[in-house]
Every structure is written in structure tokens, then in C-alpha cells.
Design a protein around this motif. Structure first.
Motif, mmCIF file in Angstrom:
data_model
loop_
_atom_site.group_PDB
_atom_site.id
_atom_site.type_symbol
_atom_site.label_atom_id
_atom_site.label_comp_id
_atom_site.label_asym_id
_atom_site.label_seq_id
_atom_site.Cartn_x
_atom_site.Cartn_y
_atom_site.Cartn_z
ATOM 1 N N ARG A 1 0.814 -1.212 0.000
ATOM 2 C CA ARG A 1 0.000 0.000 0.000
ATOM 3 C C ARG A 1 0.853 1.270 0.000
ATOM 4 O O ARG A 1 0.673 2.158 -0.841
ATOM 5 N N ALA A 2 1.769 1.384 0.946
ATOM 6 C CA ALA A 2 2.558 2.619 1.062
ATOM 7 C C ALA A 2 3.389 2.860 -0.191
ATOM 8 O O ALA A 2 3.495 3.987 -0.675
ATOM 9 N N LEU A 3 3.987 1.800 -0.733
ATOM 10 C CA LEU A 3 4.840 1.959 -1.910
ATOM 11 C C LEU A 3 4.023 2.362 -3.131
ATOM 12 O O LEU A 3 4.425 3.245 -3.908
ATOM 13 N N ARG A 4 2.865 1.757 -3.296
ATOM 14 C CA ARG A 4 2.024 2.076 -4.445
ATOM 15 C C ARG A 4 1.504 3.510 -4.373
ATOM 16 O O ARG A 4 1.523 4.255 -5.357
ATOM 17 N N LEU A 5 1.051 3.924 -3.183
ATOM 18 C CA LEU A 5 0.565 5.287 -3.031
ATOM 19 C C LEU A 5 1.698 6.296 -3.170
ATOM 20 O O LEU A 5 1.502 7.392 -3.702
ATOM 21 N N ALA A 6 2.884 5.925 -2.691
ATOM 22 C CA ALA A 6 4.037 6.825 -2.836
ATOM 23 C C ALA A 6 4.346 7.066 -4.306
ATOM 24 O O ALA A 6 4.659 8.193 -4.712
ATOM 25 N N TRP A 7 4.255 6.019 -5.119
ATOM 26 C CA TRP A 7 4.549 6.181 -6.541
ATOM 27 C C TRP A 7 3.501 7.072 -7.225
ATOM 28 O O TRP A 7 3.850 7.917 -8.053
ATOM 29 N N ILE A 8 2.245 6.905 -6.857
ATOM 30 C CA ILE A 8 1.208 7.767 -7.424
ATOM 31 C C ILE A 8 1.453 9.221 -7.034
ATOM 32 O O ILE A 8 1.261 10.140 -7.846
ATOM 33 N N PHE A 9 1.902 9.457 -5.810
ATOM 34 C CA PHE A 9 2.221 10.820 -5.396
ATOM 35 C C PHE A 9 3.396 11.366 -6.211
ATOM 36 O O PHE A 9 3.386 12.539 -6.611
ATOM 37 N N VAL A 10 4.377 10.530 -6.479
ATOM 38 C CA VAL A 10 5.510 10.951 -7.317
ATOM 39 C C VAL A 10 5.026 11.344 -8.704
ATOM 40 O O VAL A 10 5.412 12.384 -9.255
ATOM 41 N N VAL A 11 4.162 10.516 -9.287
ATOM 42 C CA VAL A 11 3.626 10.810 -10.617
ATOM 43 C C VAL A 11 2.840 12.118 -10.597
ATOM 44 O O VAL A 11 3.004 12.981 -11.468
ATOM 45 N N TYR A 12 1.978 12.283 -9.591
ATOM 46 C CA TYR A 12 1.141 13.478 -9.499
ATOM 47 C C TYR A 12 1.993 14.738 -9.369
ATOM 48 O O TYR A 12 1.787 15.719 -10.093
ATOM 49 N N LEU A 13 2.960 14.730 -8.458
ATOM 50 C CA LEU A 13 3.765 15.922 -8.229
ATOM 51 C C LEU A 13 4.637 16.231 -9.442
ATOM 52 O O LEU A 13 4.818 17.400 -9.808
ATOM 53 N N THR A 14 5.149 15.193 -10.091
ATOM 54 C CA THR A 14 5.957 15.403 -11.299
ATOM 55 C C THR A 14 5.118 16.028 -12.403
ATOM 56 O O THR A 14 5.557 16.968 -13.085
ATOM 57 N N MET A 15 3.900 15.520 -12.576
ATOM 58 C CA MET A 15 3.020 16.078 -13.605
ATOM 59 C C MET A 15 2.661 17.519 -13.290
ATOM 60 O O MET A 15 2.588 18.359 -14.195
ATOM 61 N N GLU A 16 2.428 17.831 -12.013
ATOM 62 C CA GLU A 16 2.144 19.214 -11.630
ATOM 63 C C GLU A 16 3.279 20.131 -12.070
ATOM 64 O O GLU A 16 3.048 21.196 -12.659
ATOM 65 N N VAL B 1 -4.913 19.027 -21.161
ATOM 66 C CA VAL B 1 -5.758 18.379 -20.155
ATOM 67 C C VAL B 1 -5.951 16.902 -20.499
ATOM 68 O O VAL B 1 -5.824 16.024 -19.632
ATOM 69 N N GLN B 2 -6.227 16.623 -21.762
ATOM 70 C CA GLN B 2 -6.453 15.240 -22.175
ATOM 71 C C GLN B 2 -5.214 14.384 -21.956
ATOM 72 O O GLN B 2 -5.300 13.251 -21.471
ATOM 73 N N GLY B 3 -4.043 14.932 -22.278
ATOM 74 C CA GLY B 3 -2.806 14.189 -22.082
ATOM 75 C C GLY B 3 -2.526 13.918 -20.614
ATOM 76 O O GLY B 3 -2.122 12.803 -20.237
ATOM 77 N N VAL B 4 -2.743 14.928 -19.774
ATOM 78 C CA VAL B 4 -2.520 14.754 -18.335
ATOM 79 C C VAL B 4 -3.453 13.683 -17.781
ATOM 80 O O VAL B 4 -3.029 12.803 -17.013
ATOM 81 N N MET B 5 -4.721 13.747 -18.165
ATOM 82 C CA MET B 5 -5.681 12.756 -17.694
ATOM 83 C C MET B 5 -5.286 11.354 -18.146
ATOM 84 O O MET B 5 -5.375 10.385 -17.379
ATOM 85 N N TRP B 6 -4.834 11.230 -19.385
ATOM 86 C CA TRP B 6 -4.466 9.911 -19.910
ATOM 87 C C TRP B 6 -3.304 9.324 -19.114
ATOM 88 O O TRP B 6 -3.335 8.160 -18.708
ATOM 89 N N VAL B 7 -2.279 10.121 -18.870
ATOM 90 C CA VAL B 7 -1.112 9.634 -18.143
ATOM 91 C C VAL B 7 -1.483 9.249 -16.713
ATOM 92 O O VAL B 7 -1.140 8.160 -16.238
ATOM 93 N N PHE B 8 -2.210 10.140 -16.036
ATOM 94 C CA PHE B 8 -2.496 9.876 -14.630
ATOM 95 C C PHE B 8 -3.407 8.664 -14.457
ATOM 96 O O PHE B 8 -3.158 7.808 -13.596
ATOM 97 N N ARG C 1 -3.827 6.201 -16.533
ATOM 98 C CA ARG C 1 -3.093 4.988 -16.942
ATOM 99 C C ARG C 1 -2.252 4.465 -15.779
ATOM 100 O O ARG C 1 -2.242 3.263 -15.500
ATOM 101 N N GLU C 2 -1.546 5.366 -15.096
ATOM 102 C CA GLU C 2 -0.741 4.943 -13.959
ATOM 103 C C GLU C 2 -1.618 4.487 -12.793
ATOM 104 O O GLU C 2 -1.292 3.518 -12.108
ATOM 105 N N ALA C 3 -2.721 5.201 -12.551
ATOM 106 C CA ALA C 3 -3.607 4.813 -11.456
ATOM 107 C C ALA C 3 -4.179 3.422 -11.684
ATOM 108 O O ALA C 3 -4.236 2.600 -10.756
ATOM 109 N N LYS C 4 -4.607 3.154 -12.915
ATOM 110 C CA LYS C 4 -5.168 1.830 -13.201
ATOM 111 C C LYS C 4 -4.107 0.738 -13.109
ATOM 112 O O LYS C 4 -4.387 -0.366 -12.659
#
Length: 335
Positions: free
Chosen positions: A45-60, A93-100, A102-105
Motif C-alpha cells: 500500500r505505502a509503496l504504491r501510493l508513494a509512486w502515485i504521489f511521485v507521478v502526481y507531483l511530477t506532472m504538476e 488536459v487530455q494528455g494529463v488525464m491519460w497519463v495519470f 493509466r498509472e492509477a489503473k
């Protein structure tokens, strides 16, 4: 105005700096998350959520840099709201949504399913999308569905508190969107903002509104019922009490959008999978690991929608009762 300056001058650069520092120290963060994972429920859980946070902050950080580049390229913002740059921002917007998503799924094992006829059952007309509001992330999931699966350009009504996210703040002020305050003191001004945003829709547009005005919680549900009683609308209050999964809809904004877009069909959207997440503890325990989100769509042709305000309020309440029944039935018999 001052808060916008703070968001642009302080928070946005801080997000970029935080992203840089995160990548510099990333091995430490990942090792710490991996060490914590066996102590927490769920698989890694912690590792998976940490990676999503990395993806989110990088995309921001990356999107903020792109937005700055577009502002410079548009002549320091002079042409930033032209149709050409508006199209670029929608693509972004479409590209950001697609990337995020895709990683979330992939990382969180999310599954997003749609049920019912496509919103494009009647192509060539704009649509007004009225969605149930419950749980974190449902608005992003809806926008993702509209852009990627149904090729629509959304115009969104959203709370002004979301503007504290610097990407949302900058990006949604360059494409058609409206930040509104839930403060009832805005009164008619709120409805006029909604009407302005819903005006001039074309065949590729989707105007998005959440008639409940906020995420479902038992407290908000009771406040909505109490307000109907205070207004002397006891029959409506009784109907709201019978709905256990949704808030009583606030018809003013929705009706303003109907009046402003007389050629648009209406799409009603219900979903399940992101609800019952009312506290930070709920979110930590359940979201968003190994979830299935189901979205149910109904499209209503414009000629089926009543004309008078009273009939439209009755029509909207009837649909919200239908959405409540669908949620109740689906939660009891998931497939």
C-alpha cells in the motif's frame, strides 16, 4: 486577487521546487515506503501510493512549466484565450488525464466501467452533464470519461477551493470553466456565472455541473433536508429524506444552464466505487486500492425536458430519486 497572487507567486514555484527535491531524494522515499508496506493493510500500500504521489507531483511541475511556456509563446498572455491556444490547453488536459489514469489503473489496480448508452447516442448536439457528487476524484473521473471516451470538450463548474491547486488554477482559467463559492450569499450572481459558462455550446462541448453542490456526507444530507423544511417545501424534504445515497439537488444552477443552452440534451451520471469515503481514515483504508468504479449514464433529449421552472425542479428531483435507487440496487447487487 491577493490569494491568486499567492497561488501564482508562492505556491506554484514551491510545487516545482518540491518536485525537484522529491526526485533528488526519491530512493530514500521509496525505501521508506517499502519498509512501511508490510506493516499496513493491503499489498504494498505505502509503496504504491508513494509512486502515485511521485507521478502526481511530477506532472504538476511539468504542466506548470508547459503553461508558462504557452503564456510566453502567446505574447505574454495576449492570445492565450484564442481558439488556437484553447485547443492546445484542451489537448494538455487530455494528455494529463491519460497519463495519470493509466498509472492509477496500472499501479492501484483501478477498473473504470461505463454502463448504459453512450452520451453520444444523439451526436451533433451539445450536452449538459449533471453528475452525482460523492467521494474524492469523481469529478476527475467524469472529465476523463468525457474527454477520452466521448471526445467532448468539458466546461466545468467547480468550487473555488480547488483553485489552490496551481495547475487547476492556471489551466482552468484559460479554457471555459467557472470557479464558484458555495456561499449562498452569491445568490443570483452564482446562477449568472453558470448561465454565462453554459452559453454558446457547440456540438463537441459538454457542460458539467454537480447539482448537489458538494460531496455526499450524512451531515450535508441532513442540512439539505432541514433547508427544504425551512423554506416550507415539506414534500420535497420528505422526498429528500427517502434518498439515502445522494443529497437533495439544488436546482438553481442546473435550470440556469438549461435556459442558457436551449439546444442541449441532458446527460445524467451516477457512479459507485468512490463513495463511503468520508474521512481521511476512510480514504487511507479504502482509496484507491483495487477498486472498481462503475459509471451509469442516461441521455435525455431536449424535447423530453419540461419547460416551466416548477416542472423542471420536479423532473430533476425525479431523476435524483432514480439515481439514488440505482446506487442502492448496485451496491446491494454488484456485478
Amino acid at each position: 486577487m491577493l490569494t491568486r497572487v499567492v497561488r501564482r507567486v508562492v505556491i506554484a514555484p514551491a510545487v516545482v521546487l518540491l518536485a525537484v527535491l522529491m526526485w533528488i531524494t526519491l530512493p530514500l522515499w521509496l525505501l521508506g515506503a517499502a519498509a512501511l508496506s508490510p506493516l499496513l493493510p493491503g499489498r504494498w500500500r505505502a509503496l504504491r501510493l508513494a509512486w502515485i504521489f511521485v507521478v502526481y507531483l511530477t506532472m504538476e511541475a511539468v504542466v506548470l512549466a508547459v503553461l508558462l511556456g504557452l503564456w510566453l509563446a502567446s505574447g505574454f498572455g495576449r492570445r492565450i484565450r484564442s481558439p488556437y491556444y484553447e485547443g492546445i490547453h484542451y489537448d494538455l488536459v487530455q494528455g494529463v488525464m491519460w497519463v495519470f489514469f493509466r498509472e492509477a489503473k496500472r499501479v492501484l489496480k483501478l477498473t473504470i466501467l461505463t454502463d448504459g448508452p453512450s452520451p453520444d447516442a444523439h451526436p451533433g448536439v451539445p450536452i449538459l452533464v449533471a453528475c452525482r457528487h460523492a467521494g474524492p476524484g469523481d469529478s476527475f473521473t467524469l472529465i476523463h470519461a468525457l474527454m477520452h471516451w466521448y471526445r467532448r470538450e468539458p466546461r466545468v463548474v467547480l468550487k473555488d477551493t480547488l483553485a489552490w491547486d496551481p495547475v487547476i488554477d492556471v489551466l482552468l482559467r484559460r479554457i471555459p470553466a467557472s470557479f464558484i463559492s458555495p456561499d449562498p450569499a452569491e445568490g443570483d450572481d452564482l446562477e449568472s456565472k453558470i448561465a454565462l459558462l453554459a452559453s454558446g455550446l457547440d456540438a463537441d462541448d459538454a457542460f458539467v455541473i454537480f447539482p448537489e453542490g458538494g460531496n455526499f456526507t450524512p451531515e450535508r444530507r441532513q442540512r439539505a433536508i432541514d433547508k427544504l423544511h425551512r423554506l416550507g417545501l415539506d414534500k420535497m424534504a420528505a422526498r429528500a429524506e427517502a434518498m439515502t445515497n445522494v443529497l437533495a439537488p439544488r436546482p438553481g444552477g442546473f435550470i440556469a444552464a438549461l435556459d442558457a443552452a436551449p439546444e442541449a440534451d441532458v446527460v445524467l451520471v451516477a457512479h459507485t466505487g468512490l463513495d463511503h469515503l468520508l474521512t481521511v481514515g476512510d480514504i487511507w483504508r479504502e482509496l484507491p486500492m483495487d477498486k472498481r468504479i462503475v459509471m451509469r449514464w442516461w441521455q435525455v433529449s431536449r424535447d423530453e425536458i419540461p419547460e416551466s421552472r416548477e416542472e423542471r425542479i420536479e423532473w430533476l428531483f425525479g431523476w435524483w430519486e432514480h439515481i439514488d435507487a440505482w446506487i442502492e440496487d448496485y451496491d446491494g447487487h454488484p456485478t
